[in-house]
Design an enzyme around this catalytic site. Structure first.
Site, PDB file in Angstrom:
ATOM      1  N   THR A 138       1.012   4.922 -53.447  1.00  0.00           N
ATOM      2  CA  THR A 138      -0.389   4.842 -53.868  1.00  0.00           C
ATOM      3  C   THR A 138      -0.890   6.186 -54.402  1.00  0.00           C
ATOM      4  OG1 THR A 138      -2.613   4.673 -52.932  1.00  0.00           O
ATOM      5  CG2 THR A 138      -0.892   5.235 -51.400  1.00  0.00           C
ATOM      6  N   ASP A 139      -1.931   6.139 -55.222  1.00  0.00           N
ATOM      7  CA  ASP A 139      -2.553   7.388 -55.700  1.00  0.00           C
ATOM      8  C   ASP A 139      -3.332   8.078 -54.581  1.00  0.00           C
ATOM      9  OD1 ASP A 139      -4.731   5.629 -55.517  1.00  0.00           O
ATOM     10  OD2 ASP A 139      -5.514   6.078 -57.514  1.00  0.00           O
ATOM     11  N   GLU A 140      -3.567   7.352 -53.470  1.00  0.00           N
ATOM     12  CA  GLU A 140      -4.378   7.933 -52.385  1.00  0.00           C
ATOM     13  C   GLU A 140      -3.682   9.113 -51.711  1.00  0.00           C
ATOM     14  OE1 GLU A 140      -6.430   5.149 -49.850  1.00  0.00           O
ATOM     15  OE2 GLU A 140      -6.321   3.589 -51.380  1.00  0.00           O
ATOM     16  N   TYR A 164      -3.941   5.819 -43.367  1.00  0.00           N
ATOM     17  CA  TYR A 164      -3.133   5.055 -44.331  1.00  0.00           C
ATOM     18  C   TYR A 164      -2.475   5.986 -45.346  1.00  0.00           C
ATOM     19  CZ  TYR A 164      -2.132   2.494 -48.641  1.00  0.00           C
ATOM     20  OH  TYR A 164      -1.518   2.017 -49.778  1.00  0.00           O
ATOM     21  N   LYS A 168       1.517   6.969 -45.961  1.00  0.00           N
ATOM     22  CA  LYS A 168       2.220   6.719 -47.228  1.00  0.00           C
ATOM     23  C   LYS A 168       2.779   8.043 -47.781  1.00  0.00           C
ATOM     24  CE  LYS A 168       2.704   3.481 -49.370  1.00  0.00           C
ATOM     25  NZ  LYS A 168       3.735   2.419 -49.385  1.00  0.00           N
TER      26      LYS A 168
HETATM   27  P1  NAD Z   1      -0.155  -6.126 -48.478  1.00  0.00           P
HETATM   28  O1  NAD Z   1      -0.789  -5.647 -47.229  1.00  0.00           O
HETATM   29  O2  NAD Z   1      -0.830  -7.207 -49.259  1.00  0.00           O
HETATM   30  O3  NAD Z   1       1.329  -6.639 -48.183  1.00  0.00           O
HETATM   31  C1  NAD Z   1       2.219  -5.943 -47.349  1.00  0.00           C
HETATM   32  C2  NAD Z   1       3.388  -6.854 -47.039  1.00  0.00           C
HETATM   33  O4  NAD Z   1       4.321  -6.104 -46.251  1.00  0.00           O
HETATM   34  C3  NAD Z   1       3.000  -8.094 -46.217  1.00  0.00           C
HETATM   35  O5  NAD Z   1       3.600  -9.249 -46.768  1.00  0.00           O
HETATM   36  C4  NAD Z   1       3.552  -7.791 -44.834  1.00  0.00           C
HETATM   37  O6  NAD Z   1       3.943  -8.955 -44.109  1.00  0.00           O
HETATM   38  C5  NAD Z   1       4.744  -6.918 -45.166  1.00  0.00           C
HETATM   39  N1  NAD Z   1       5.106  -6.046 -44.039  1.00  0.00           N
HETATM   40  C6  NAD Z   1       4.267  -5.250 -43.315  1.00  0.00           C
HETATM   41  N2  NAD Z   1       4.959  -4.624 -42.354  1.00  0.00           N
HETATM   42  C7  NAD Z   1       6.260  -5.013 -42.469  1.00  0.00           C
HETATM   43  C8  NAD Z   1       7.447  -4.691 -41.780  1.00  0.00           C
HETATM   44  N3  NAD Z   1       7.431  -3.844 -40.735  1.00  0.00           N
HETATM   45  N4  NAD Z   1       8.606  -5.251 -42.188  1.00  0.00           N
HETATM   46  C9  NAD Z   1       8.629  -6.111 -43.228  1.00  0.00           C
HETATM   47  N5  NAD Z   1       7.529  -6.463 -43.915  1.00  0.00           N
HETATM   48  C10 NAD Z   1       6.346  -5.918 -43.558  1.00  0.00           C
HETATM   49  O7  NAD Z   1       0.044  -4.819 -49.368  1.00  0.00           O
HETATM   50  P2  NAD Z   1      -0.083  -4.647 -50.956  1.00  0.00           P
HETATM   51  O8  NAD Z   1      -1.493  -4.419 -51.296  1.00  0.00           O
HETATM   52  O9  NAD Z   1       0.685  -5.738 -51.619  1.00  0.00           O
HETATM   53  O10 NAD Z   1       0.685  -3.274 -51.143  1.00  0.00           O
HETATM   54  C11 NAD Z   1       2.102  -3.246 -51.301  1.00  0.00           C
HETATM   55  C12 NAD Z   1       2.566  -1.818 -51.441  1.00  0.00           C
HETATM   56  O11 NAD Z   1       1.925  -1.210 -52.559  1.00  0.00           O
HETATM   57  C13 NAD Z   1       2.223  -0.955 -50.227  1.00  0.00           C
HETATM   58  O12 NAD Z   1       3.309  -0.097 -49.989  1.00  0.00           O
HETATM   59  C14 NAD Z   1       1.000  -0.175 -50.668  1.00  0.00           C
HETATM   60  O13 NAD Z   1       0.942   1.067 -50.018  1.00  0.00           O
HETATM   61  C15 NAD Z   1       1.259  -0.028 -52.152  1.00  0.00           C
HETATM   62  N6  NAD Z   1       0.057   0.085 -52.991  1.00  0.00           N
HETATM   63  C16 NAD Z   1      -0.983  -0.818 -52.866  1.00  0.00           C
HETATM   64  C17 NAD Z   1      -2.085  -0.710 -53.716  1.00  0.00           C
HETATM   65  C18 NAD Z   1      -3.218  -1.719 -53.645  1.00  0.00           C
HETATM   66  O14 NAD Z   1      -4.233  -1.559 -54.353  1.00  0.00           O
HETATM   67  N7  NAD Z   1      -3.119  -2.793 -52.878  1.00  0.00           N
HETATM   68  C19 NAD Z   1      -2.151   0.299 -54.670  1.00  0.00           C
HETATM   69  C20 NAD Z   1      -1.074   1.190 -54.766  1.00  0.00           C
HETATM   70  C21 NAD Z   1       0.015   1.069 -53.933  1.00  0.00           C
END
Ligand code: NAD
Length: 343
Positions: A138-140, A164, A168
């Protein structure tokens, strides 16, 4: 052992971005996807209905913190690449209870890296050449920007603010260390806020849409002046597909939508769309409710996306306004999906 880049293990593939990545890889790119997910509260297998019956899609329920299970899945499916998205992802939850974030985002990434390192050592030379570990972040991790025109670059020093973003950031450092120290072929990416269909309704945009739809208050932190950059999840999935296939080993790529908005303007845009497609006696704007600000709330995030555009030829397809209206309409038309979320 031989392997092929076309067999991609996706961790967290039942989540918001992971499911978009699985759909993109399996449907658009024709790759074989092995979705590995623990199925936490944030997961929803209904997001994968369009690909569940395809022969090039497989699901494995497992926890990334279980290193032996991860290695067994890599070996069983002879994976050619790993895209690591599994994480605890909600900032507010990380403030209320950071433990799960440390466990999954840091310890889980460590366990996955160790399994990948062992697996990589068992590959033949040809398979080693194409193997990739793609870490999605993430950009955070870069911290807080002032209200000016500055942006995060790939080499901006990390300065995370929340449990969080710090978890990350730690995982990003581990991934780079496993490349530098052990030669694991990694690529990584840091993306801004995603929005679009299939997002769990605790995050800003779906929360506001569903609250607005049922006439509930629309809670806006502080004065709503915090700025975020927004990218449609399908544009992110395409960027990730490009980075996986064409990114340079050891390099990181910033991904974003060049769509900076204050939180208040996002909520107002949602109200405008709801007023137009499901008008009520009183405008949805009257539901906006200013609440006590989030602890340590970063003011502004913005990413410079020159590198991925210039080196990999990526550009987003969605404008924020078109993508947001489409997203509001998607939630209105997909009640069955959001009612199936565990909240
Ligand atoms: P999300 O919370 O919607 O999904 C996370 C998934 O990971 C879920 O399906 C969960 O069951 C699974 N999970 C959690 N813990 C687990 C474990 N111990 N073992 C196996 N599976 C596990 O998250 P998202 O919004 O889809 O984000 C996905 C990735 O992208 C993350 O790494 C997040 O940091 C990154 N990200 C998210 C955003 C955003 O805006 N949502 C932006 C940039 C980066």
């Amino acid at each position: 052992m031989d392997n092929k880049l076309n067999r991609v293990m996706v961790t967290g593939g039942a989540g918001f971005i992971g499911s978009a990545v699985c759909r993109h890889l399996a449907s658009d790119l024709g790759l074989h996807v092995i979705n590995v997910d623990k199925l936490t509260y944030a997961a929803n297998l209904n997001s994968l209905k369009s690909i569940t019956d395809r022969p090039n899609y497989t699901f494995e329920k497992a926890d990334i913190c279980d290193g032996a299970a991860m290695l067994a899945i890599m070996r069983k499916h002879n994976v050619g690449a790993i895209m690591h998205l599994a994480a605890e992802s909600h900032v507010d939850r990380s403030i209320d209870g950071p433990g799960d974030f440390i466990q999954t985002n840091i310890v889980g990434t460590f366990k996955l890296l160790e399994a990948a390192r062992q697996y990589f050592s068992e590959l033949n030379d040809a398979a080693k050449t194409t193997f990739r570990f793609h870490h999605i972040s993430t950009d955070e991790v870069f911290g807080d920007l002032p209200f000016d025109d500055s942006k995060f670059h790939e080499d901006t020093p990390y300065n995370p603010s929340s449990p969080y973003s710090s978890s990350k950031a730690a995982s990003d450092h581990l991934v780079r260390a496993w490349h530098h120290t052990y030669g694991l072929p990694i690529v990584s990416s840091n993306c801004s806020n995603n929005y679009g269909p299939y997002q769990f309704p605790e995050k800003l945009i779906p929360l506001m849409i569903l609250n607005g739809l049922s006439g509930k208050k629309l809670p806006v932190y502080g004065k709503g002046h915090n700025v975020r950059d927004w990218l449609h999840v399908d544009d992110h999935a395409q960027a990730l597909g490009l980075i996986l296939r064409n990114g340079e080993v050891g390099r990181s790529y910033n991904v974003g939508g060049d769509a900076e908005m204050t939180n208040l303007d996002v909520v107002k845009a949602i109200c405008d769309r709801l007023d137009s497609v499901v008008p009520k006696k009183a405008s949805h704007h009257t539901l906006i409710n200013y609440v006590t600000d989030r602890l340590g709330h970063d003011r502004r995030y913005a990413v410079d996306t020159t590198r991925i555009k210039r080196e990999l030829g990526w550009k987003p397809n969605y404008s924020f306004s078109a993508g947001l209206n489409e997203t509001v309409d998607w939630y209105l038309g997909n009640e069955e999906w959001w009612k199936s979320c565990s909240r």
